[in-house]
Design a protein around this motif. Sequence first.
Motif, PDB file in Angstrom:
ATOM      1  N   GLN A  26       0.808  -1.216   0.000  1.00  0.00           N
ATOM      2  CA  GLN A  26       0.000   0.000   0.000  1.00  0.00           C
ATOM      3  C   GLN A  26       0.846   1.272   0.000  1.00  0.00           C
ATOM      4  O   GLN A  26       0.464   2.266  -0.619  1.00  0.00           O
ATOM      5  CB  GLN A  26      -0.926  -0.027   1.227  1.00  0.00           C
ATOM      6  CG  GLN A  26      -2.161   0.818   1.053  1.00  0.00           C
ATOM      7  CD  GLN A  26      -3.198   0.550   2.130  1.00  0.00           C
ATOM      8  OE1 GLN A  26      -3.087  -0.378   2.938  1.00  0.00           O
ATOM      9  NE2 GLN A  26      -4.217   1.388   2.164  1.00  0.00           N
ATOM     10  N   TYR A  27       1.962   1.245   0.731  1.00  0.00           N
ATOM     11  CA  TYR A  27       2.726   2.484   0.925  1.00  0.00           C
ATOM     12  C   TYR A  27       4.178   2.402   0.454  1.00  0.00           C
ATOM     13  O   TYR A  27       4.917   3.383   0.584  1.00  0.00           O
ATOM     14  CB  TYR A  27       2.686   2.886   2.408  1.00  0.00           C
ATOM     15  CG  TYR A  27       1.284   3.196   2.895  1.00  0.00           C
ATOM     16  CD1 TYR A  27       0.662   4.389   2.523  1.00  0.00           C
ATOM     17  CD2 TYR A  27       0.572   2.306   3.684  1.00  0.00           C
ATOM     18  CE1 TYR A  27      -0.629   4.670   2.948  1.00  0.00           C
ATOM     19  CE2 TYR A  27      -0.724   2.581   4.116  1.00  0.00           C
ATOM     20  CZ  TYR A  27      -1.313   3.770   3.743  1.00  0.00           C
ATOM     21  OH  TYR A  27      -2.587   4.061   4.154  1.00  0.00           O
ATOM     22  N   ILE A 102      -8.190   7.954  13.398  1.00  0.00           N
ATOM     23  CA  ILE A 102      -8.698   8.387  12.083  1.00  0.00           C
ATOM     24  C   ILE A 102     -10.226   8.396  12.096  1.00  0.00           C
ATOM     25  O   ILE A 102     -10.861   9.335  11.619  1.00  0.00           O
ATOM     26  CB  ILE A 102      -8.143   7.499  10.957  1.00  0.00           C
ATOM     27  CG1 ILE A 102      -6.629   7.717  10.829  1.00  0.00           C
ATOM     28  CG2 ILE A 102      -8.830   7.809   9.620  1.00  0.00           C
ATOM     29  CD1 ILE A 102      -5.933   6.756   9.894  1.00  0.00           C
ATOM     30  N   ASN A 186     -15.812  -1.412   0.690  1.00  0.00           N
ATOM     31  CA  ASN A 186     -15.800  -0.268  -0.230  1.00  0.00           C
ATOM     32  C   ASN A 186     -16.456  -0.626  -1.563  1.00  0.00           C
ATOM     33  O   ASN A 186     -17.350   0.078  -2.043  1.00  0.00           O
ATOM     34  CB  ASN A 186     -14.342   0.173  -0.422  1.00  0.00           C
ATOM     35  CG  ASN A 186     -14.190   1.278  -1.443  1.00  0.00           C
ATOM     36  OD1 ASN A 186     -14.908   2.271  -1.406  1.00  0.00           O
ATOM     37  ND2 ASN A 186     -13.277   1.092  -2.370  1.00  0.00           N
ATOM     38  N   ILE A 192     -17.432   3.284   4.058  1.00  0.00           N
ATOM     39  CA  ILE A 192     -16.090   3.508   4.607  1.00  0.00           C
ATOM     40  C   ILE A 192     -15.799   2.552   5.759  1.00  0.00           C
ATOM     41  O   ILE A 192     -16.562   2.482   6.721  1.00  0.00           O
ATOM     42  CB  ILE A 192     -15.947   4.959   5.124  1.00  0.00           C
ATOM     43  CG1 ILE A 192     -16.011   5.942   3.951  1.00  0.00           C
ATOM     44  CG2 ILE A 192     -14.638   5.134   5.921  1.00  0.00           C
ATOM     45  CD1 ILE A 192     -16.043   7.400   4.367  1.00  0.00           C
ATOM     46  N   ALA A 193     -14.679   1.814   5.638  1.00  0.00           N
ATOM     47  CA  ALA A 193     -14.169   1.012   6.748  1.00  0.00           C
ATOM     48  C   ALA A 193     -12.693   1.344   6.918  1.00  0.00           C
ATOM     49  O   ALA A 193     -11.978   1.521   5.926  1.00  0.00           O
ATOM     50  CB  ALA A 193     -14.345  -0.469   6.451  1.00  0.00           C
ATOM     51  N   ILE A 194     -12.252   1.441   8.143  1.00  0.00           N
ATOM     52  CA  ILE A 194     -10.852   1.798   8.407  1.00  0.00           C
ATOM     53  C   ILE A 194     -10.105   0.574   8.891  1.00  0.00           C
ATOM     54  O   ILE A 194     -10.335   0.083  10.008  1.00  0.00           O
ATOM     55  CB  ILE A 194     -10.770   2.960   9.409  1.00  0.00           C
ATOM     56  CG1 ILE A 194     -11.472   4.168   8.777  1.00  0.00           C
ATOM     57  CG2 ILE A 194      -9.311   3.297   9.729  1.00  0.00           C
ATOM     58  CD1 ILE A 194     -11.614   5.335   9.678  1.00  0.00           C
ATOM     59  N   LEU A 202      -0.407   4.235   7.090  1.00  0.00           N
ATOM     60  CA  LEU A 202      -0.578   5.644   6.729  1.00  0.00           C
ATOM     61  C   LEU A 202       0.278   6.543   7.616  1.00  0.00           C
ATOM     62  O   LEU A 202       0.984   7.431   7.134  1.00  0.00           O
ATOM     63  CB  LEU A 202      -2.053   6.021   6.877  1.00  0.00           C
ATOM     64  CG  LEU A 202      -2.399   7.487   6.650  1.00  0.00           C
ATOM     65  CD1 LEU A 202      -2.220   7.869   5.195  1.00  0.00           C
ATOM     66  CD2 LEU A 202      -3.816   7.783   7.101  1.00  0.00           C
ATOM     67  N   GLN A 206       3.755   8.917   6.478  1.00  0.00           N
ATOM     68  CA  GLN A 206       3.907  10.363   6.597  1.00  0.00           C
ATOM     69  C   GLN A 206       4.983  10.780   7.580  1.00  0.00           C
ATOM     70  O   GLN A 206       5.580  11.835   7.445  1.00  0.00           O
ATOM     71  CB  GLN A 206       2.569  10.998   7.005  1.00  0.00           C
ATOM     72  CG  GLN A 206       1.518  10.909   5.930  1.00  0.00           C
ATOM     73  CD  GLN A 206       1.942  11.582   4.635  1.00  0.00           C
ATOM     74  OE1 GLN A 206       2.361  12.725   4.619  1.00  0.00           O
ATOM     75  NE2 GLN A 206       1.890  10.857   3.533  1.00  0.00           N
TER      76      GLN A 206
ATOM     77  N   SER B 101      -3.528  12.216   2.304  1.00  0.00           N
ATOM     78  CA  SER B 101      -3.299  10.789   2.556  1.00  0.00           C
ATOM     79  C   SER B 101      -4.457  10.173   3.338  1.00  0.00           C
ATOM     80  O   SER B 101      -4.807   9.006   3.121  1.00  0.00           O
ATOM     81  CB  SER B 101      -1.966  10.577   3.286  1.00  0.00           C
ATOM     82  OG  SER B 101      -1.991  11.153   4.575  1.00  0.00           O
ATOM     83  N   ILE B 102      -5.071  10.934   4.220  1.00  0.00           N
ATOM     84  CA  ILE B 102      -6.249  10.409   4.930  1.00  0.00           C
ATOM     85  C   ILE B 102      -7.413  10.255   3.953  1.00  0.00           C
ATOM     86  O   ILE B 102      -8.113   9.239   3.952  1.00  0.00           O
ATOM     87  CB  ILE B 102      -6.622  11.308   6.126  1.00  0.00           C
ATOM     88  CG1 ILE B 102      -5.522  11.240   7.183  1.00  0.00           C
ATOM     89  CG2 ILE B 102      -7.962  10.885   6.732  1.00  0.00           C
ATOM     90  CD1 ILE B 102      -5.669  12.229   8.314  1.00  0.00           C
ATOM     91  N   LEU B 105      -6.909   7.114   1.996  1.00  0.00           N
ATOM     92  CA  LEU B 105      -7.175   5.898   2.776  1.00  0.00           C
ATOM     93  C   LEU B 105      -8.648   5.508   2.724  1.00  0.00           C
ATOM     94  O   LEU B 105      -9.002   4.331   2.732  1.00  0.00           O
ATOM     95  CB  LEU B 105      -6.760   6.118   4.243  1.00  0.00           C
ATOM     96  CG  LEU B 105      -7.030   4.956   5.204  1.00  0.00           C
ATOM     97  CD1 LEU B 105      -5.940   3.889   5.044  1.00  0.00           C
ATOM     98  CD2 LEU B 105      -7.093   5.419   6.654  1.00  0.00           C
ATOM     99  N   LEU B 106      -9.536   6.501   2.683  1.00  0.00           N
ATOM    100  CA  LEU B 106     -10.970   6.223   2.787  1.00  0.00           C
ATOM    101  C   LEU B 106     -11.546   5.587   1.524  1.00  0.00           C
ATOM    102  O   LEU B 106     -12.618   4.976   1.568  1.00  0.00           O
ATOM    103  CB  LEU B 106     -11.736   7.501   3.146  1.00  0.00           C
ATOM    104  CG  LEU B 106     -11.261   8.181   4.441  1.00  0.00           C
ATOM    105  CD1 LEU B 106     -12.110   9.417   4.722  1.00  0.00           C
ATOM    106  CD2 LEU B 106     -11.303   7.242   5.634  1.00  0.00           C
ATOM    107  N   GLN B 107     -10.853   5.741   0.392  1.00  0.00           N
ATOM    108  CA  GLN B 107     -11.212   5.060  -0.857  1.00  0.00           C
ATOM    109  C   GLN B 107     -12.633   5.338  -1.344  1.00  0.00           C
ATOM    110  O   GLN B 107     -13.270   4.470  -1.941  1.00  0.00           O
ATOM    111  CB  GLN B 107     -11.031   3.541  -0.715  1.00  0.00           C
ATOM    112  CG  GLN B 107      -9.597   3.123  -0.443  1.00  0.00           C
ATOM    113  CD  GLN B 107      -9.475   1.609  -0.412  1.00  0.00           C
ATOM    114  OE1 GLN B 107      -9.779   0.947   0.579  1.00  0.00           O
ATOM    115  NE2 GLN B 107      -9.067   1.032  -1.522  1.00  0.00           N
ATOM    116  N   ARG B 108     -13.148   6.513  -1.037  1.00  0.00           N
ATOM    117  CA  ARG B 108     -14.479   6.882  -1.503  1.00  0.00           C
ATOM    118  C   ARG B 108     -14.377   8.082  -2.440  1.00  0.00           C
ATOM    119  O   ARG B 108     -13.334   8.731  -2.479  1.00  0.00           O
ATOM    120  CB  ARG B 108     -15.393   7.226  -0.291  1.00  0.00           C
ATOM    121  CG  ARG B 108     -15.580   6.074   0.707  1.00  0.00           C
ATOM    122  CD  ARG B 108     -16.206   4.825   0.109  1.00  0.00           C
ATOM    123  NE  ARG B 108     -17.443   5.123  -0.588  1.00  0.00           N
ATOM    124  CZ  ARG B 108     -17.943   4.371  -1.566  1.00  0.00           C
ATOM    125  NH1 ARG B 108     -17.313   3.284  -1.977  1.00  0.00           N
ATOM    126  NH2 ARG B 108     -19.076   4.706  -2.155  1.00  0.00           N
TER     127      ARG B 108
END
Lengths: 210, 210
Positions: A26-27, A102, A186, A192-194, A202, A206, B101-102, B105-108
């Motif tokens: 992912q990163y 978040i 998604n 939205i799921a974290i 994430l 950063q 970046s946040i 992450l949420l992908q919406r």
Amino acid sequence: MLGIIRVLTHDDPNFVGEHGRLIEQQYGIASLSRCIADQPTGIFDAASEARAVPKIVALGRQLEQDGCKALFLSCAADPGLAALRQAVSIPVVSAGSAAASIAALLQRPVAVMGIGANAPAPFRNLLGEDILYARPQGVTNTTDLLTPEGREASLACADGLYRQGIEVIAFSCTGFSTIALAGAINRQLGKIAIDAVSAAGLFASQLAPN
Amino acid sequence: MLGIIRVLTHDDPNFVGEHGRLIEQQYGIASLSRCIADQPTGIFDAASEARAVPKIVALGRQLEQDGCKALFLSCAADPGLAALRQAVSIPVVSAGSAAASIAALLQRPVAVMGIGANAPAPFRNLLGEDILYARPQGVTNTTDLLTPEGREASLACADGLYRQGIEVIAFSCTGFSTIALAGAINRQLGKIAIDAVSAAGLFASQLAPN
């Protein structure tokens, strides 16, 4: 290099490196994953957590000495996080507070989904003691998640929460990372799921980008 | 202590400390805010950015020497971020990449809202070159935001994006932080907006909690 602390003992390097692989995908962050010793069943109650904390702190120190620039404590309960932060001079992110913080930032109706009896402490601390918590039917350990039934039950559990008006679900189990549940939510539910491992990645991306 | 780099020159300590106050209110983190010298109009083009970068790097080094445990580069364009990270040994978070970046992450479905001509580089890098961008009507500088008309135009701009199917708005202007627009969007529109100063504070809260 991100040092990843797995809070259980496991022989299979493929299993141990799972969260590191997800973060690299992912990163693009390289990582080094290590387990604490002599706890094959991990942390499951206060006594097992008390035994684990000194090992977590010692492992974090070792990873710092071995050149890691940041640490990821890969457990949604953040076991020993404060002690670990005291013990090292590099940034430490943990799965639980990463995901919960978040979710808190978004300020929308939120729930926590995991496989334990209730929401782990960092979620209650950051989202409120009375935070709505749910676990998928028939799932009591991460192995259950790897079956088609476990995956289906997880998606159904999330769907039920969204139908109640929840807009954001924070995962309190890294097993949902292994089955890529946030992506399925998604795509299939449009919600939205974290994911706790993604959330930690994430922070690492950063604040310790090298 | 979080060191905050303001990328303009300003005499009023109340103005200079604004982002630090917001982060202290939200996350309980103490901070020390300082401005770069001799740029009262800040950064507004490539030449003014080029002049600012060496000053940003020097100020970051100074804040580290003065005991700061992390730095916040308080500008949504992340000017000089890579050079600053190279120059110091403490974590550096910046307003633009923190918010972007946040949002990623949420992908919406996501859009960026700011006051410049287009989405700053970190938003295009993290959310795609073609990321939808909007600015409130009649608003061309942060002073415009402080009027009732500017606030109303900002809320109307956000509302228009959500009505198009956008689910997440990332702010590329810290002026929206001053007018607490994310909270207004949450309360009045029931939608998600990611404030750039809050986003940076979130990173600081998890990775430099002392």
